[in-house]
Design an enzyme around this catalytic site. Structure first.
Site, mmCIF file in Angstrom:
data_model
loop_
_atom_site.group_PDB
_atom_site.id
_atom_site.type_symbol
_atom_site.label_atom_id
_atom_site.label_comp_id
_atom_site.label_asym_id
_atom_site.label_seq_id
_atom_site.Cartn_x
_atom_site.Cartn_y
_atom_site.Cartn_z
ATOM 1 N N SER A 1 0.874 -1.174 0.000
ATOM 2 C CA SER A 1 0.000 0.000 0.000
ATOM 3 C C SER A 1 0.906 1.216 0.000
ATOM 4 O O SER A 1 2.087 1.117 0.357
ATOM 5 C CB SER A 1 -0.881 0.004 1.265
ATOM 6 O OG SER A 1 -1.498 1.260 1.471
ATOM 7 N N TYR B 1 -1.406 -1.080 10.681
ATOM 8 C CA TYR B 1 -1.484 -1.223 9.231
ATOM 9 C C TYR B 1 -0.239 -0.652 8.558
ATOM 10 O O TYR B 1 0.360 -1.295 7.685
ATOM 11 C CB TYR B 1 -2.736 -0.511 8.724
ATOM 12 C CG TYR B 1 -3.040 -0.732 7.266
ATOM 13 C CD1 TYR B 1 -3.578 -1.927 6.824
ATOM 14 C CD2 TYR B 1 -2.791 0.267 6.325
ATOM 15 C CE1 TYR B 1 -3.882 -2.134 5.486
ATOM 16 C CE2 TYR B 1 -3.081 0.068 4.983
ATOM 17 C CZ TYR B 1 -3.623 -1.124 4.571
ATOM 18 O OH TYR B 1 -3.901 -1.335 3.245
#
Length: 216
Positions: free
Chosen positions: A80, A93
């Site tokens: 990401s 995350y």
């Protein structure tokens, strides 16, 4: 929380090899979880983030590598832009997506000489069911009219001005897994509409009505 069950991943690899005659590509695309600030993050949330984002990529790669070596195959790890930068209050995350890039680079170095290429895809905002849930949070927080308005809000400073579609991310993954990318190994590729090239300290100078920057 222990690593994902090795036997489950091994069984999936075995099924793929029986059905298709061998394994050519692994896409490590599991992820999610890990939002929240450090001081209030429970141990269980941290472990869940590690399990869902990093451990699944590691175990699936470990189980797939013997078959990929036999076929000179490829691995694509989906990280990401949170693996390149840090978003607010998403320590689990962000940390695990950074770690996914480290995993991919290690695989690229260790198995490149054996013919297995490993590359990374770093999406920005993508229209998915998971992202929709995050958009609903913004709808409530800012009293927006719709999820579409929330996507517009989070991409207002993205040069292309919109989130990606699933197909746009999949196209990049397919390219990296194909022979067309035969010299790409250890690459980290963003698919974010240009979000990662924005110089955040200069955003105060942007006229969002005209789409142009105000320079003397």
């Amino acid at each position: 929380m222990t690593l994902p069950a090795r036997g489950t991943f091994g069984a999936a690899v075995a099924v793929a090899e029986r059905r298709f005659g061998g394994l050519d590509v692994l896409v490590a695309n599991a992820g999610g979880h890990g939002a929240g600030p450090t001081l209030r993050m429970a141990d269980s949330t941290w472990r869940q983030s590690a399990h869902d984002n990093l451990d699944t990529a590691f175990v699936s790669a470990r189980e797939a590598l013997p078959g990929l070596i036999r076929r000179q195959g490829a691995i694509v790890v989906v990280s990401s832009i949170a693996g390149l930068f840090s978003g607010p209050e998403a320590v689990g995350y962000v940390t695990m997506k950074h770690a996914c890039i480290g995993l991919a680079r290690s695989l690229a170095r260790d198995f490149g000489r054996l013919g297995v290429r490993t590359n990374v895809v770093c999406p920005g905002w993508v229209i998915t069911a998971m992202a929709d849930e995050q958009m609903k949070v913004l709808v409530r927080k800012f009293d927006l009219r719709s999820v579409a308005d929330a996507y517009a809000l989070v991409t207002k400073d993205v040069p292309l001005g919109r989130p990606a579609t699933v197909a746009e991310v999949a196209n990049l993954i397919c390219f990296l897994a194909s022979n067309e990318a035969s010299m790409m190994n250890g690459a980290v590729c963003t698919v974010d509409g240009g979000a990662s090239v924005v110089d955040l300290p200069t955003l105060a100078f942007v006229d969002h009505n005209s789409g142009a920057e105000d320079h003397d």
